[in-house]
Motif scaffolding. Structure first.
Motif, PDB file in Angstrom:
ATOM      1  N   GLU B  69      -2.452   8.541   1.292  1.00 23.70           N
ATOM      2  CA  GLU B  69      -1.253   7.848   1.749  1.00 23.70           C
ATOM      3  C   GLU B  69       0.018   8.672   1.503  1.00 23.70           C
ATOM      4  O   GLU B  69       0.988   8.572   2.234  1.00 23.70           O
ATOM      5  CB  GLU B  69      -1.168   6.514   1.003  1.00 23.70           C
ATOM      6  N   TYR B 162       1.191 -12.855  -3.182  1.00 23.67           N
ATOM      7  CA  TYR B 162       2.219 -11.843  -2.910  1.00 23.67           C
ATOM      8  C   TYR B 162       2.509 -11.003  -4.145  1.00 23.67           C
ATOM      9  O   TYR B 162       2.710 -11.522  -5.242  1.00 23.67           O
ATOM     10  CB  TYR B 162       3.481 -12.513  -2.331  1.00 23.67           C
ATOM     11  N   TRP B 218       5.001  -2.087  -9.955  1.00 20.36           N
ATOM     12  CA  TRP B 218       4.179  -2.678  -8.901  1.00 20.36           C
ATOM     13  C   TRP B 218       3.058  -3.453  -9.574  1.00 20.36           C
ATOM     14  O   TRP B 218       2.178  -2.855 -10.203  1.00 20.36           O
ATOM     15  CB  TRP B 218       3.610  -1.565  -7.995  1.00 20.36           C
ATOM     16  N   TRP B 261      11.311  -8.476  -6.150  1.00 18.01           N
ATOM     17  CA  TRP B 261      10.935  -9.090  -4.870  1.00 18.01           C
ATOM     18  C   TRP B 261      10.485 -10.535  -4.990  1.00 18.01           C
ATOM     19  O   TRP B 261      10.587 -11.290  -4.032  1.00 18.01           O
ATOM     20  CB  TRP B 261       9.886  -8.236  -4.153  1.00 18.01           C
ATOM     21  N   GLY B 269       8.241 -12.521  -2.819  1.00 17.32           N
ATOM     22  CA  GLY B 269       7.240 -11.537  -3.226  1.00 17.32           C
ATOM     23  C   GLY B 269       7.446 -10.266  -2.426  1.00 17.32           C
ATOM     24  O   GLY B 269       8.277 -10.221  -1.517  1.00 17.32           O
ATOM     25  N   CYS B 270       6.702  -9.234  -2.797  1.00 20.83           N
ATOM     26  CA  CYS B 270       6.949  -7.934  -2.167  1.00 20.83           C
ATOM     27  C   CYS B 270       6.125  -7.743  -0.910  1.00 20.83           C
ATOM     28  O   CYS B 270       6.618  -7.291   0.107  1.00 20.83           O
ATOM     29  CB  CYS B 270       6.651  -6.817  -3.162  1.00 20.83           C
ATOM     30  N   PRO B 304      -0.466  -2.378   3.780  1.00 20.37           N
ATOM     31  CA  PRO B 304       0.436  -3.397   3.235  1.00 20.37           C
ATOM     32  C   PRO B 304       1.672  -2.780   2.605  1.00 20.37           C
ATOM     33  O   PRO B 304       1.633  -1.669   2.083  1.00 20.37           O
ATOM     34  CB  PRO B 304      -0.418  -4.107   2.177  1.00 20.37           C
ATOM     35  N   ALA B 305       2.776  -3.506   2.687  1.00 21.48           N
ATOM     36  CA  ALA B 305       4.058  -3.166   2.072  1.00 21.48           C
ATOM     37  C   ALA B 305       4.831  -2.080   2.816  1.00 21.48           C
ATOM     38  O   ALA B 305       5.991  -1.848   2.523  1.00 21.48           O
ATOM     39  CB  ALA B 305       3.914  -2.763   0.605  1.00 21.48           C
ATOM     40  N   TRP B 306       4.213  -1.443   3.785  1.00 23.08           N
ATOM     41  CA  TRP B 306       4.917  -0.394   4.533  1.00 23.08           C
ATOM     42  C   TRP B 306       5.425  -0.937   5.857  1.00 23.08           C
ATOM     43  O   TRP B 306       4.757  -1.733   6.516  1.00 23.08           O
ATOM     44  CB  TRP B 306       3.983   0.783   4.820  1.00 23.08           C
TER      45      TRP B 306
END
Lengths: 140, 328
Positions: B69, B162, B218, B261, B269-270, B304-306
């Protein structure tokens, strides 16, 4: 926004050292509230129900258990009828519910019992049937 | 072959030993750097003991940038990631209704109606109707909204916790990490609760102020613990810990800002924190078109998250919707 892999690192002496400094730095002053804990490891280091609530649950359910309202809401735990059944509270803390994350891997049986008992006897809740670590263990 | 690989990658000498000398110095640096002319001979530095390196668990942090990633070169929009959303506004801004808190989404065989509260005028309820609905509301919110989709999608909407994440931005009077420490961009990983310090990749070698990402958690205990603190306490603790790595914090810090978040009112949530088991059971049900409603967002992606996950999921959703509409 970036994401970060779930890799956490242990530094066992840190919290103790920081707490000690905080105490030394304020000799003779009025008793200040204890500094918020930052756990050194992969699991929460707080042990009492109050410490766990203040450093973990408070993140969403807020300081007085009042919850919060935004586009959605965080349910209030104050005067919460859903806490009547102890087993339900234990299940939700362990396994999460909808967007609420599960805490089974971050807390021991004793910690889950402590925080559930704390919430069920504070914030206008007065349920007297305390849960035990064994209750938590069997709900994992 | 394995020994050869270890020797080459691990900077070992001809006896497969890791010790102070030219082989290790080429990787870890020198007590005295190589120079030019007379007296320029480098002096290798002393190595850190094997057990010290292992026990520091440095290895667990180094995996971050070795991940696929993070291997490709990443660019940031000038001005930050928020500029992507703003660029969409430039194209379709007249179609966006702000301050609309959706309280109900109802479909029938003719169309979809979203009921929302105008939060600028509390209590004012309005409706928006269309033939189809692409819904990008995070599942943390959507799982609390009345929506008449099938049981399988409904179960999927309520199946994703989340993630917790916290970032702290710290402003300093000068870019001491460049001026004093020769750090230009990149990240310092640490086992302190702040987890990392990330240095700006822009405006190198300029005078004046600079901003660091002084904490990035995180999930895990520290993320919840930082979230539980008041915003100014998060900043204070981030400065306290960061000063262990950069003592300049003590004199150069000006002010800071933190984002947790789980305290963000419109996401709670994030990002969607999928497990493999949850994906197996719910992911396809979440992403398929349900009557006239289809969901999109990072929660409907394998990234996720991106923002990339969100955009790819929307392109896929719109593509499938288009096909469905053409088929009549």
């Amino acid at each position: 926004m970036t994401t970060m892999p779930h890799l956490l690192v242990r530094s066992p002496y840190l919290s103790a050292a920081v707490l000690l400094l905080a105490i030394i730095a304020a000799p003779g002053s009025r008793a200040a509230p204890p500094e918020a804990t930052l756990s050194p490891g992969f699991r929460f280091s707080e042990q009492s129900g109050e410490a766990l609530y203040t450093n973990v649950c408070q993140a969403c359910h807020m300081g007085g258990g009042e919850g919060a309202v935004g586009a959605g809401r965080y349910p209030a735990l104050a005067k919460d009828e859903n806490l009547r059944t102890a087993g339900y509270s234990v299940y939700v803390v362990l396994h999460g519910y909808k967007a609420m994350p599960p805490f089974a891997r971050l807390m021991s049986d004793d910690q889950v019992a402590a925080v559930v008992n704390y919430v069920r006897t504070h914030f206008g809740n007065a349920y007297t049937d305390a849960v035990t670590a064994d209750d938590v263990k069997s709900a994992r | 072959m394995l020994l050869a690989a270890l020797r080459s990658w691990g900077a070992l000498d001809e006896n497969y030993a890791y010790k102070a000398g030219d082989d290790s110095a080429e990787f870890r640096g020198y007590e005295k750097d190589p120079g030019g002319g007379l007296g320029a001979e480098p002096v290798p530095g002393q190595i850190i003991g094997l057990s010290d390196i292992l026990r520091s668990r440095l290895w667990s942090r180094l995996t971050s940038f070795a991940l696929y990633e993070f291997q490709t070169t990443m660019f940031q929009p000038v001005g930050g990631m928020g500029r992507i959303g703003e660029a969409f506004v430039k194209e379709v801004g007249d179609l966006i209704v702000y301050s609309a808190k959706v309280i109900k989404i109802e479909q029938n065989d003719k169309g979809v109606t979203a009921t929302y509260e105008d939060v600028k005028n509390p209590g004012t309820v309005r409706k928006a109707s269309a033939d189809w609905c692409v819904c990008t509301i995070p599942l943390s919110i959507l799982s609390q909204i009345e929506i008449n989709v099938g049981a399988l999608m409904q179960a999927a909407i309520g199946a994703v916790p989340y993630a917790s994440s916290v970032k702290v931005g710290l402003q300093f009077k000068r870019r001491f990490w460049e001026e004093d420490d020769l750090i230009f961009g990149g990240i310092s990983y640490t086992d302190l609760p702040i987890r990392q310090i990330s240095y700006p990749s822009t405006d190198f070698n300029t005078n004046g102020k600079g901003v660091l990402l002084g904490c990035y958690t995180w999930n895990g205990p520290n993320s919840y613990e930082f979230t539980s603190m008041a915003p100014d306490e998060r900043v204070r603790r981030a400065v306290e810990y960061g000063a262990q790595i950069h003592p300049q914090y003590a004199t150069e810090f000006e002010n800071g800002i933190s984002v947790a978040w789980h305290r963000s009112p419109f996401t709670l949530g994030c990002a969607g924190d999928w497990t493999e088991a949850a994906r197996k059971q719910h992911y396809d049900n979440l992403c398929q078109i349900d009557g006239r409603i289809v969901l999109a967002g990072e929660h409907c992606s394998y990234i996720p998250a991106w923002q990339e996950g969100a955009i790819l999921s929307s392109l896929d959703a719109i593509g499938r919707l288009h096909k469905r509409v053409l088929q009549g």
